[in-house]
Design a protein around this motif. Sequence first.
Motif, PDB file in Angstrom:
ATOM      1  N   THR A 175       0.866  -1.180   0.000  1.00 18.12           N
ATOM      2  CA  THR A 175       0.000   0.000   0.000  1.00 18.12           C
ATOM      3  C   THR A 175       0.900   1.226   0.000  1.00 18.12           C
ATOM      4  O   THR A 175       2.096   1.136   0.223  1.00 18.12           O
TER       5      THR A 175
ATOM      6  N   VAL B 169      -5.620  11.712   5.381  1.00 19.19           N
ATOM      7  CA  VAL B 169      -6.355  11.466   4.125  1.00 19.19           C
ATOM      8  C   VAL B 169      -5.639  12.166   2.981  1.00 19.19           C
ATOM      9  O   VAL B 169      -5.069  13.235   3.166  1.00 19.19           O
TER      10      VAL B 169
ATOM     11  N   LYS C 147     -10.412   5.036   4.297  1.00 19.26           N
ATOM     12  CA  LYS C 147     -10.935   5.804   3.177  1.00 19.26           C
ATOM     13  C   LYS C 147     -12.021   6.795   3.594  1.00 19.26           C
ATOM     14  O   LYS C 147     -12.120   7.884   3.051  1.00 19.26           O
ATOM     15  N   GLU C 148     -12.870   6.373   4.527  1.00 13.92           N
ATOM     16  CA  GLU C 148     -13.991   7.221   4.922  1.00 13.92           C
ATOM     17  C   GLU C 148     -13.975   7.450   6.431  1.00 13.92           C
ATOM     18  O   GLU C 148     -14.886   7.011   7.156  1.00 13.92           O
TER      19      GLU C 148
ATOM     20  N   ARG D 174     -11.608  13.836  -6.139  1.00 14.34           N
ATOM     21  CA  ARG D 174     -10.385  13.518  -5.405  1.00 14.34           C
ATOM     22  C   ARG D 174      -9.344  14.626  -5.624  1.00 14.34           C
ATOM     23  O   ARG D 174      -8.259  14.371  -6.123  1.00 14.34           O
TER      24      ARG D 174
ATOM     25  N   GLN E 196     -11.960  14.645   1.131  1.00 11.26           N
ATOM     26  CA  GLN E 196     -12.052  13.907   2.399  1.00 11.26           C
ATOM     27  C   GLN E 196     -11.885  14.850   3.589  1.00 11.26           C
ATOM     28  O   GLN E 196     -12.577  14.720   4.590  1.00 11.26           O
TER      29      GLN E 196
END
Lengths: 252, 252, 252, 252
Positions: free
Chosen positions: B73, B193, B170-171, D230, B198
């Motif tokens: 990642t 983020v 992500k959220e 984004r 976001q």
Amino acid sequence: MLKRGDFVLIFYEGKKYLVSVREGQFHTHKDHFDLAELEGKKYGDVIFGKKGTPFFLLRPTIYDFLMRIERKTQIIYPKDIGYILLKLGVGEGKIVIECGCGSGALTTAFAFYVGSSGQVISYEKELAFIELAKANLKRLSLEERVTFKHREVSDLFDEEEVDAVFLDIKEPWELLKASYKALKPGHPLGILVPTTNQVIAILRELEKLPFVDTEVLEILVRNYKVNSERLRPEDQMIAHTGYLIFTRKIST
Amino acid sequence: MLKRGDFVLIFYEGKKYLVSVREGQFHTHKDHFDLAELEGKKYGDVIFGKKGTPFFLLRPTIYDFLMRIERKTQIIYPKDIGYILLKLGVGEGKIVIECGCGSGALTTAFAFYVGSSGQVISYEKELAFIELAKANLKRLSLEERVTFKHREVSDLFDEEEVDAVFLDIKEPWELLKASYKALKPGHPLGILVPTTNQVIAILRELEKLPFVDTEVLEILVRNYKVNSERLRPEDQMIAHTGYLIFTRKIST
Amino acid sequence: MLKRGDFVLIFYEGKKYLVSVREGQFHTHKDHFDLAELEGKKYGDVIFGKKGTPFFLLRPTIYDFLMRIERKTQIIYPKDIGYILLKLGVGEGKIVIECGCGSGALTTAFAFYVGSSGQVISYEKELAFIELAKANLKRLSLEERVTFKHREVSDLFDEEEVDAVFLDIKEPWELLKASYKALKPGHPLGILVPTTNQVIAILRELEKLPFVDTEVLEILVRNYKVNSERLRPEDQMIAHTGYLIFTRKIST
Amino acid sequence: MLKRGDFVLIFYEGKKYLVSVREGQFHTHKDHFDLAELEGKKYGDVIFGKKGTPFFLLRPTIYDFLMRIERKTQIIYPKDIGYILLKLGVGEGKIVIECGCGSGALTTAFAFYVGSSGQVISYEKELAFIELAKANLKRLSLEERVTFKHREVSDLFDEEEVDAVFLDIKEPWELLKASYKALKPGHPLGILVPTTNQVIAILRELEKLPFVDTEVLEILVRNYKVNSERLRPEDQMIAHTGYLIFTRKIST
């Protein structure tokens, strides 16, 4: 439950103040309350001033202590301190030399992160700075982790085989050999200087010595206005504190 | 003296490689040597490749482990990690929840800095990430400081009265209430983020909850070419990793 | 030889002041002189105040006029203006629409660079801003190159086949269609907004329209302390003025 | 209507190519078309490749010409050029000396902005660079506005009373006196250098000469990913091109 001597971060209208639970008064231009009222309160509580203003009681973290240190000098900021800790590998049980304690911000961070089994040795030629740094350490009960040496180093540190050295003095190129001798082989040296002329002088001297993996960098923090409908950076920012230099000793 | 399993940072022509002392070969496009030859050497030593190239053996610091983590990642970088540690007050004995361990870079730093008396609880819905993070922790023998919980959190964390929470999902706006419930009053929550959308969504949600002292910021590192006769920044830099958000719980 | 009405940039102890040759006095906290004394002097000369302070007379360039514009609004800065000029291709003979003149900084730059054969059309709903912009243009004798239209545009600009459009208004997404209709095919539109929320709203709207090659960027200027023995950045810098968006019309 | 020799900016999948209408083929790794097909098309039109790929025909602005200049050297970028133009007051009718034309990017911008009544004098010791700069100027039909002088300047420029001087050479401190003599009093000198060592050397020399109002700065452009859902900065950015120095001549 807060008791005498505990530190509290007072949050009020976007500003923060680090205070201890003691006799005396906390006052802003707008309102005030007795600090003794903090006793028995808890972190997260609100206290109301005499005119009804809400003051929130927050738990200060190491960051808050570093930012609100009593100071007589330019301090090293958390943006740089956090990076220095990681680069130098400052952690539980490490032995670290610092030369130039200033007001003691980095000293405090080193003492906090070497843990109870580690040790910080701090060389400083100004007695006033040592006393200030000690007072700042005391707030966090970290004073026993630091040995201050009140003298100007010209040739040698007393220690050998230390895990890391950090120089925060005006002419750090004078102490590169002393740093070399104090360090364990393969271990890191860090330096902070405000000007490019100093960086140049350090690099010239480092080229002559058995150090490798030299890095020069600067760290910038950009804050944003906290407004979900108008998210944008603050108008002003701190553009410079200093250049960080890291290098590592190799054996000869 | 280096022994089997020890980690060494190999420095060679400006590049660095993290290896362990084991069977097998270390090779670059130019030269090579047997990793078993590292046994019995010391940090700071040089080892010569079969064609005479000098490879320097350096002591990896926590920074080097974080930068050279096995990853599947996007990782959190030391520039951000150092700042997160200080802001959240992560230190000896603290209990910290992390949600989203990714490859385990921040997990590793948290585990390193909470010390042997502290604890990290890491929630992660992808089993592959938990396994990767565990492998990365093992390199530093930190795996016992971390409790992984393999599940998606929607409502509540299991813990209460923790010292800090960090969200790297992500959220994150979905977990602000859960973070609130898990935290000690007056204690900090951190979030990372990558996008402004976001940040906006988080700020909107935070406005409805009993958090104060919210900050949004980004950290930039600018490296310089290490040349005393031509000191200047590198041509390229990393322009963005993510936005950091910090806030603190108050009691209701 | 300076004559009545000419503009002079007074340089004194690191500060600069834009003045015209006229009746009246120039005074700082320290010294003063009669502005009429400037008559007959030349750029580059020094004039001495009543107490002997040297004031240097410099030739203001377009940059100095832009930075010292009479203002009632946030102005657009030279760092952004220079880039806007090049991106929009503003040069000799071009016809440019601006919507939102503010204090007239960008209007002045556009008028300066379209030359005597070019034309600027400026839409502005606030009469006070038009008057201010006109006064600023007059200093550089550029007022005849600009046609002001005092009205709020909701649907259409009057012009078609213009070389470039620039929007400096609060809700520029409302005028993307109008900008499209006014532009020559293949030609550029520029927009300045201070917040990320506005950038997001513009991008959402642009996605629905026949524009291509959209770019979003910000420009930062970092000043250095002018000291050959201690070269380093200034402590503070302007961290944000606005986000620039550029895109180009294609035919349908 | 496009005709032979006209320049077109081809936009295709986020990339841009500057081409002229001529014989020959335009090809990407994916598709291709005959450049002669551009004849008779208009800016804003789309042309379809042999495999159906849409290529958009945009009007190149001065920015596009500067970014896509034929180059054998590091060029000066628009972020710096726009600022230089404003600081030096380069506009209609001005006479500007440039020393070191490189590939001709700044030369082109100067020639574009001095207009038909202005003049650029460019000193350059490498004939190959002069030829390259001339070819680049020709694209914009600006070659008659520039007088090239193929020689190394050591002592004096030929001109006096010019409006501005710009130095883009390795050792600009050697030409500060020559620049002084060439400039009108009160008028600006600009310099670009890549390293802090050069900035230091220039400042040392400037301190001895009758220049005032010296500034040192750097300009950074940060691009954003164009995605309304984004929005975030690009991962990488150009961290450094050079330091800009500006100063102004005073009379002695």
